[in-house]
Design a protein around this motif. Structure first.
Motif, PDB file in Angstrom:
ATOM      1  N   ASP A 153      10.049  12.097  22.508  1.00 47.93           N
ATOM      2  CA  ASP A 153      11.270  12.177  22.442  1.00 47.93           C
ATOM      3  C   ASP A 153      11.917  10.684  22.004  1.00 47.93           C
ATOM      4  N   PRO A 154      11.441  10.137  21.055  1.00 56.08           N
ATOM      5  CA  PRO A 154      11.874   8.892  20.382  1.00 56.08           C
ATOM      6  C   PRO A 154      13.031   8.720  19.694  1.00 56.08           C
ATOM      7  N   TYR A 155      13.581   7.537  19.544  1.00 55.05           N
ATOM      8  CA  TYR A 155      14.325   6.969  18.391  1.00 55.05           C
ATOM      9  C   TYR A 155      13.390   6.356  17.472  1.00 55.05           C
TER      10      TYR A 155
ATOM     11  N   SER B 213      18.485   0.271  18.980  1.00 63.66           N
ATOM     12  CA  SER B 213      18.463   1.385  19.693  1.00 63.66           C
ATOM     13  C   SER B 213      17.191   1.630  20.746  1.00 63.66           C
ATOM     14  N   GLN B 214      17.136   0.692  21.419  1.00 64.79           N
ATOM     15  CA  GLN B 214      15.911   0.719  22.428  1.00 64.79           C
ATOM     16  C   GLN B 214      15.974   1.798  23.442  1.00 64.79           C
ATOM     17  N   ARG B 215      15.254   2.774  23.644  1.00 59.24           N
ATOM     18  CA  ARG B 215      15.075   3.615  24.486  1.00 59.24           C
ATOM     19  C   ARG B 215      14.526   3.638  25.661  1.00 59.24           C
TER      20      ARG B 215
ATOM     21  N   GLY C  72      19.436   6.552  30.276  1.00 56.50           N
ATOM     22  CA  GLY C  72      18.800   6.940  28.955  1.00 56.50           C
ATOM     23  C   GLY C  72      17.725   8.054  29.318  1.00 56.50           C
TER      24      GLY C  72
ATOM     25  N   SER D 192      15.886  13.397  28.422  1.00 53.62           N
ATOM     26  CA  SER D 192      14.464  13.654  28.557  1.00 53.62           C
ATOM     27  C   SER D 192      14.083  14.374  29.617  1.00 53.62           C
TER      28      SER D 192
ATOM     29  N   VAL E  85       8.409   8.956  25.798  1.00 57.76           N
ATOM     30  CA  VAL E  85       9.359   8.136  25.056  1.00 57.76           C
ATOM     31  C   VAL E  85       8.584   6.964  24.717  1.00 57.76           C
TER      32      VAL E  85
ATOM     33  N   ASP F 188       8.832   3.290  22.634  1.00 57.70           N
ATOM     34  CA  ASP F 188       9.642   2.311  21.558  1.00 57.70           C
ATOM     35  C   ASP F 188       8.450   1.619  20.874  1.00 57.70           C
TER      36      ASP F 188
END
Length: 692
Positions: free
Chosen positions: A474-476, A481-483, A490, A494, A506, A508
């Motif tokens: 479930d990433p960006y 846009s750090q998850r 955040g 999730s 998730v 980064d």
């Protein structure tokens, strides 16, 4: 707490953000803290509030429900909200004078003024619709933009007049252009002189920018909306500056706009000449120029170069009270705070933003060894002092001896906003957001040889004896846009997916903020390879540690860059990924904007092969896994053409896929029903796609 489902409550509360204090300002000498907040956790209309730091008492200054019957959003305001990712209504922004005694804001394109001491709020009779009002520092006048003209009115409502009007149909004065607001974090286009005698104003000419037509297929009787969209490799708006007097006189600001066309930001304080930061089209050179306010001539006071790009950081350039330049520079593997000619910080501290420049110190936000945490630091010539201690994400604003700290942690469900004077906590701003009620089962990890920051979320109450779980990434996954941050906010969605029966990971990867310039630039020229490889490596490293992850059932979901990454994953690594949900995905980088795309991939006219290598279209025939493509039909950021072209390429290759258009939705769904059902539909799709 409501008995409604999490998706419904999350949609109704805009991700449990409604009712929380926001847009916080320590005003004047710190006697007052101004902020916006709605009445409760489901009310989308923000009111303007003030907290008295002497007593700790809160009072409402301006309530939109008593000022207007309804909130009619003008097209200009809607565009601003899209750029700022603003979903709330009511009062969504405000500006103050230097003393913090007067506030101005807009509602339904109308201009309002509030006296902080009395709370008296009145509408000023001005030309409408009003955009981006600004108080002059002395509190005597208000500047604003209407019809492309930069105008000014006295605070008593008299003397409304245009200082400068557009001289062509595609020209505006005093506003930020699309690229500045979308990619440079510059949302304004005019700045008052410290004494209120004149303004520094941007003139934006959009006539060179290609015209696109955005229509909503759900409303065939409505004409498409023409927009100027500067796609990669095409012309940008032409931006210039002028010093504008209150009598309408204009003095052009001189710099080499051919070599340095981007206006990054501007700063004008009592401590020196106005400063502007300008950047080359390839973003490898950025200059700070001091402007002579009488002649418009500029003097270079700093030059920053980088073989890849110069990163834009908030809050600089600025002057110290004794006239030294404050900036953030990428040097020696760190983003360092530099004052004058001396760096005041060094690795491992990674400075993220300058928040305030004091008499003998600078307040910054930064990360150290743990990029999932963001803290506040007081930096001076004598050293660095960390002001926040709890592990988490901290933001702040300061005036005089008063510091306001907004803290989000993994231990508390809501952000806490506390007011300090020196070392003493003197008040806390009430947070009226709803309790999310989610029982987080999250573990922060550092995975693989690159120590990728990751979060693993398992179903609440899960036990290893329950057996392995299908995995959902479930990433960006892209720049900024750090998850993965040390806060609850955040991870709520999730965790909901985890509670549907998934192990959610998730991660980064390279290019994400908080780990320094070398990490950021690892994606230069390649937005596909490193981000995708980091997701694969994190997955395998997590599975090597945790038996809960079933690598035979792996899916990935994402939105915007995350949507691009999700589609990329099933197209290029079907050996790893078995299903994907790609929401508002960038498919062909030639269709995305200049400043963002060219920063990472260069000019498509000079290096078309780089764009081909990063496009999803050439890989469409490779699809062999279930793919759900989701896109809003009126998205003006990642336009619908991206997903339409992907679907067309998949159809041409006879590759089955599912396409879910969201009628009337732009880049961020805001409608309660759509937001709720979009989560439910994704969960159902993934569950069926991974079923054995």
């Amino acid at each position: 707490m409501s008995s409604a489902s999490f998706p419904r409550r999350s949609a109704r509360t805009q991700g449990f953000t409604l009712g929380a204090p926001r847009n916080i300002t320590a005003a004047g000498d710190g006697a007052t803290v101004l902020f916006l907040r709605s009445a409760n956790g489901t009310d989308p209309r923000n009111a303007l509030w003030a907290l008295d730091t002497a007593t700790g008492e809160e009072r409402v200054l301006a309530d939109p429900t008593t000022l207007l019957d309804s909130d009619e959003v003008t097209p200009e305001e809607q565009a601003r909200r899209e750029r700022a990712r603003e979903r709330a209504g009511g009062i969504t922004g405000y500006a103050t004078d230097r003393a913090g005694s007067s506030v101005v804001f807009t509602l339904s394109g109308r201009l309002f003024h509030t006296a902080v001491a009395t709370g008296e709020t009145r509408e000023l009779p001005v030309r409408q619709p009003v955009a981006d009002p600004r108080m002059d520092p002395e509190g005597q006048r208000v500047s604003y933009v209407s019809g492309g003209a930069l105008r000014v009115v006295d605070v008593d409502g008299s003397g409304d007049r245009a200082l400068v009007e557009p001289d062509a149909p595609d020209v505006t004065w005093g506003l930020a252009e699309f690229i500045a607001a979308e990619e440079m974090n510059r949302f304004r286009g005019h700045w008052w002189a410290p004494d209120g005698s004149r303004l520094l104003a941007a003139r934006v000419d959009e006539s060179p920018v290609q015209r696109w037509y955005l229509g909503d297929p759900n409303d065939p009787g409505r004409e498409p909306t023409p927009v100027r969209y500067p796609a990669a490799g095409t012309a940008n708006a032409e931006v210039s500056l002028a010093l504008v007097g209150l009598d309408g006189t204009r003095v052009p600001v001189e710099w080499d706009r051919q070599a340095l066309p981007y206006l990054v930001t501007a700063h004008w304080s009592r401590h020196g000449r106005p400063l502007v930061a300008v950047q080359s089209r390839d973003q490898r050179t950025q200059l700070v120029l001091a402007v002579d306010p009488d002649t418009g001539r500029t003097t270079e006071v700093h030059r920053e170069t980088d073989p890849h790009w110069v990163e834009i950081k908030p809050g600089w350039p600025a002057w110290t009270p004794d006239g030294r330049l404050v900036r953030i520079s990428a040097d020696a593997s760190a983003y360092r705070l530099v004052v004058g000619d001396r760096p005041w910080t060094s690795a491992p501290l990674q400075v993220r933003a300058v928040l305030d420049v004091g008499e003998d110190d600078v307040l910054v936000s930064a990360s150290e060894e743990d990029p999932t945490q963001v803290h506040l630091y007081r930096v001076s010539e004598t050293g660095v002092e960390r002001l926040t201690t709890d592990p988490g994400v901290h933001a702040g604003t300061r005036s005089g001896a008063v510091l306001v700290v907004a803290s989000s942690t993994l231990d508390e469900p809501k952000t806490r906003v506390r007011v300090r004077r020196g070392d003493e906590e003197i008040a806390e701003v009430v947070n009226r957001a709803e309790e999310h009620g989610v029982q987080l089962n999250v573990e922060l990890l550092r995975l693989g040889e690159r120590e990728l920051c990751s979060a693993l979320l398992l179903p609440h109450g899960y036990r290893p004896s329950d057996g392995p779980l299908p995995v959902l990434l479930d990433p960006y996954g892209g720049p900024h846009s750090q998850r993965v941050l040390s806060r609850q906010q955040g991870f709520l969605t999730s965790q909901w997916f985890a509670d549907q029966g998934f192990a959610v990971l998730v991660t980064d990867g390279r290019g994400m903020a908080g780990r320094g310039p070398d990490w950021d630039r690892a994606i230069a020229g390649d937005l596909a390879g490193p981000p995708l490889q980091d997701q694969v490596d994190a997955l395998h490293a997590a599975a090597a540690q945790r038996t809960e992850l079933d690598l035979e059932r792996v899916a990935i979901r994402g939105w915007s860059f995350g949507g691009y990454l999700a589609a990329l994953a099933v197209l290029r690594r079907p050996d790893v990924f078995h299903a994907a949900v790609a929401g508002a995905a960038v498919v062909d980088w030639r269709l995305y904007d200049t400043h963002y795309t060219e920063r990472y991939l260069g000019d498509p006219n000079a290096a078309p092969e780089v764009y081909e290598a990063n496009s999803l279209l050439a890989d469409a025939a490779k699809l062999e896994r279930p793919l759900l493509v989701v896109h809003g039909t009126v998205d003006d950021n990642v336009v619908l053409a991206h997903s339409l072209r992907l679907s067309a390429a998949l159809t041409a290759a006879a590759r089955p896929h599912t396409f879910l258009p969201l009628p009337g939705v732009s880049h961020m769904p805001t409608d309660e029903t759509t937001s709720e059902n979009l989560l439910l539909l994704q969960a159902d799709f993934l569950r069926r796609a991974l079923a054995r």
